[in-house]
Design an enzyme around this catalytic site. Structure first.
Site, short mmCIF file in Angstrom:
data_model
loop_
_atom_site.label_atom_id
_atom_site.label_comp_id
_atom_site.label_asym_id
_atom_site.label_seq_id
_atom_site.Cartn_x
_atom_site.Cartn_y
_atom_site.Cartn_z
N LYS A 154 -9.86 3.96 6.45
CA LYS A 154 -8.96 2.95 7.01
C LYS A 154 -8.09 3.54 8.11
O LYS A 154 -7.80 2.88 9.11
CB LYS A 154 -8.10 2.32 5.91
CG LYS A 154 -8.91 1.35 5.06
CD LYS A 154 -8.09 0.71 3.99
CE LYS A 154 -8.96 -0.17 3.09
NZ LYS A 154 -8.29 -0.50 1.83
N LYS A 166 -28.60 -8.30 1.60
CA LYS A 166 -27.44 -8.72 0.85
C LYS A 166 -26.65 -9.79 1.58
O LYS A 166 -26.46 -9.71 2.79
CB LYS A 166 -26.56 -7.48 0.66
CG LYS A 166 -25.53 -7.63 -0.42
CD LYS A 166 -24.77 -6.33 -0.61
CE LYS A 166 -23.47 -6.61 -1.34
NZ LYS A 166 -22.42 -5.69 -1.01
N LYS A 224 -20.43 -11.32 4.77
CA LYS A 224 -19.68 -12.32 5.52
C LYS A 224 -20.13 -12.49 6.98
O LYS A 224 -19.63 -13.34 7.68
CB LYS A 224 -18.19 -11.98 5.47
CG LYS A 224 -17.50 -12.84 4.43
CD LYS A 224 -16.04 -12.55 4.35
CE LYS A 224 -15.79 -11.17 3.80
NZ LYS A 224 -14.45 -10.84 3.51
#
Ligand code: TRP
Length: 328
Positions: free
Chosen positions: A112, A195, A198
């Site tokens: 991050k 898979k 989004k």
């Protein structure tokens, strides 16, 4: 006594079919057999988006969707993290015994920090202590999470052990992962990827209606069709069949499977059927999402009752923690 389960839900948009057959269904099953605390991790979301557009509304959306999927506030405690301030006190105590080096070494932190180099904030660094506080505040023993949370879970266990050793008590149990991905029915992506995620066009949301489902399914990636009878299906085609297996009847599946095997399959027909079956599967959930979303008063009441139950459990823990450390 039932085992205590805690899990946090990151408020990152609407639920799709992949989520449904992953975490959500496991939660719905666990509420029957465990003492479950499910919460919307709105504080955690500030570590990456410090100025969210509408925190309250997005928490309500998630709440509506989880309720629509079958989370039952009579069975599980569902609440919003920021409604239970006791978590903050435990977060503070745990932070006093959490070391810079170990927090900096966490891969999720490093990742991050790399993604948002202009906002490497202390909340990001102490994400694992807040998560540990979420879990330990209810003295949970089991935490249903994805594989990506394994390191955070190791940290939670480490902080639990450290607290116990530091103050010479056997107070916090070490929470174990209950890995969701191993139990999930994997929903394939519509873009030919393995898979459902989004990314655009790859994903069917639970709130979607038949027209928009159809549009997406008709666009799903296929190939030019089989030329040799009984051949193995390439991934993009297998994905569509996997989908049929999940949402359609066995007759439908067998029908298209035979057509595949004798090379007379028409993908357009398969997709039309698949779209209709997905829409039929979605319909009751979709209706309940709409009902809950339209009734904000009800959502607020459910959230408030959940928070009250969560605070009760949290208060018990934090009062003991204060005593153990030496506060009155
Ligand atoms: N970190 C979790 C995630 O990204 C969300 C979360 C926050 C969580 N607190 C938690 C999960 C406590 C389980 C228990 O998915």
């Amino acid at each position: 006594m039932r085992e205590i389960v805690v899990s946090g839900i990151r408020p990152t948009g609407n639920l799709h079919l992949g989520n449904y057959f992953g975490a959500v269904r496991s939660f719905v099953q666990m509420q029957e057999t465990h003492d479950c605390y499910f919460f919307i991790a709105d504080w955690h979301s500030l570590t990456t988006s410090p100025k969210p557009e509408n925190i309250v509304r997005s928490a309500e959306t998630i709440l509506a969707e989880y309720l629509a999927c079958g989370i039952d506030p009579e069975k599980a405690t569902i609440y919003v993290q920021s409604d239970v301030k006791e978590v903050l006190e435990l977060y503070l105590f745990l932070n006093m015994n959490a070391y810079l080096g170990e927090l900096e070494r966490c891969t999720t932190f490093k990742e991050k920090a790399r993604k948002q180099p202009d906002n490497v904030n202390a909340g990001l660094l102490t994400y694992p202590t807040l998560m540990a506080a979420d879990i330990l505040i209810h003295k949970a023993v089991k935490v249903p999470v994805g594989k990506d949370q394994e390191q955070n879970m190791e940290m939670a266990r480490k902080f639990a052990r450290r607290f116990n050793t530091m103050y010479g008590v056997e107070f916090f149990p070490e929470p174990q992962n209950y890995t969701l991905s191993e139990r999930a029915v994997k929903i394939p992506g519509l873009d030919g990827s393995g898979k459902m995620g989004k990314s655009e066009g790859n994903c069917i949301y639970l709130y979607e209606d038949e027209a928009s489902i159809k549009k997406k399914v008709m666009k799903a990636v296929t190939d030019s069709g089989p030329t040799v009878p009984n051949s193995e299906k390439p991934e993009v085609i297998q994905n569509l069949f996997t989908f049929l297996e999940i949402v359609s009847t066995k007759e439908t599946y067998d029908y298209f499977n035979e057509k595949w095997n004798d090379c007379s399959i028409r993908y357009g027909d398969l997709k039309k059927q698949l779209a209709a079956d997905i829409a039929a599967f979605n319909a009751p959930i979709r209706e309940r999402i709409a009902e809950y979303s339209a009734n904000r008063q009800l959502l607020r009441r459910i959230a408030e009752e959940g928070a009250e139950k969560a605070r009760e459990s949290a208060r018990r823990t934090i009062e003991e923690v204060r005593q153990i450390i030496g506060f009155r």
